[in-house]
Write a protein that holds these residues in place. Structure first.
Motif, mmCIF file in Angstrom:
data_model
loop_
_atom_site.group_PDB
_atom_site.id
_atom_site.type_symbol
_atom_site.label_atom_id
_atom_site.label_comp_id
_atom_site.label_asym_id
_atom_site.label_seq_id
_atom_site.Cartn_x
_atom_site.Cartn_y
_atom_site.Cartn_z
ATOM 1 N N THR A 70 0.853 -1.184 0.000
ATOM 2 C CA THR A 70 0.000 0.000 0.000
ATOM 3 C C THR A 70 0.885 1.229 0.000
ATOM 4 O OG1 THR A 70 -1.743 -1.170 1.186
ATOM 5 C CG2 THR A 70 -1.833 1.230 1.223
ATOM 6 N N THR A 76 -2.869 10.463 -3.254
ATOM 7 C CA THR A 76 -3.511 9.191 -3.610
ATOM 8 C C THR A 76 -3.043 8.071 -2.698
ATOM 9 O OG1 THR A 76 -1.751 8.575 -5.155
ATOM 10 C CG2 THR A 76 -3.604 9.824 -6.061
ATOM 11 N N THR A 77 -3.861 7.051 -2.612
ATOM 12 C CA THR A 77 -3.489 5.810 -1.940
ATOM 13 C C THR A 77 -3.779 4.689 -2.918
ATOM 14 O OG1 THR A 77 -3.984 6.668 0.252
ATOM 15 C CG2 THR A 77 -3.949 4.275 0.007
ATOM 16 N N ARG A 78 -2.795 3.820 -3.110
ATOM 17 C CA ARG A 78 -2.957 2.723 -4.062
ATOM 18 C C ARG A 78 -2.325 1.471 -3.485
ATOM 19 N NH1 ARG A 78 -1.249 2.826 -10.407
ATOM 20 N NH2 ARG A 78 -1.976 0.738 -10.854
ATOM 21 N N THR A 79 -2.972 0.337 -3.706
ATOM 22 C CA THR A 79 -2.454 -0.947 -3.243
ATOM 23 C C THR A 79 -2.082 -1.804 -4.440
ATOM 24 O OG1 THR A 79 -3.782 -0.852 -1.236
ATOM 25 C CG2 THR A 79 -2.951 -3.007 -1.881
ATOM 26 N N HIS A 113 5.172 4.080 -10.757
ATOM 27 C CA HIS A 113 4.494 4.713 -9.630
ATOM 28 C C HIS A 113 5.543 5.187 -8.638
ATOM 29 C CE1 HIS A 113 0.798 5.504 -7.405
ATOM 30 N NE2 HIS A 113 1.473 5.186 -6.327
#
Length: 149
Positions: A70, A76-79, A113
């Motif tokens: 994570t 933003t938060t992305r897993t 990313h």
């Protein structure tokens, strides 16, 4: 900074998590306590800074034993799943303005990313820290726990 609670945990240093809110609170309190002397635009800017610094304090990269990474960046938060990540490297932070250097994930779909929590203004003095952080992410990616190396 890695902690032993998770297989991978990169967070802002402790002094940033303590000093950041203290300085921010002092700055905002001056604006709030004397509003007649502070223009409305300055208060709006202060609130925007509070939002950005507050979110920055929560930036992190957390990798779990079950293969989930994570990434909590500035906005933003992305897993990601372990199998989605093709490589880990260090490159310019990029964006609309040059912001320094950071650790990046290269994803299997060809995109990249950035890990905002690793961002550093200069490569030279920060190279060792960036290399250590990238090595910790690579160790997690390989299934090794960087916390116990």
């Amino acid at each position: 900074m890695t902690t032993t609670g998770e297989p991978l945990a990169l967070r802002p240093p402790g002094w940033v998590r303590v000093l950041g809110p203290a300085l921010l609170l002092a700055w905002v309190s001056v604006s709030v306590l004397q509003p007649e002397e502070v223009p409305v635009l300055a208060i709006a800017v202060a609130l925007l800074v509070v939002a950005v610094v507050g979110r920055m304090l929560f930036s992190s990269v957390i990798g779990t034993a079950d293969g989930r990474l994570t990434v909590r960046n500035l906005w933003t938060t992305r897993t990601f799943l372990r199998q989605e990540i093709a490589a880990v490297g260090i490159d310019r932070a990029g964006g609309p303005a040059f912001r320094g250097w950071a650790v990046w994930l290269a994803l299997d779909d060809g995109t990249r990313h950035r890990l905002d929590v690793t961002e550093a203004p200069f490569l030279g003095p920060s190279r060792a820290t960036l290399e250590r952080q990238a090595a910790e992410v690579r160790a997690w990616l390989d299934g090794r726990s960087p916390a116990f190396r």
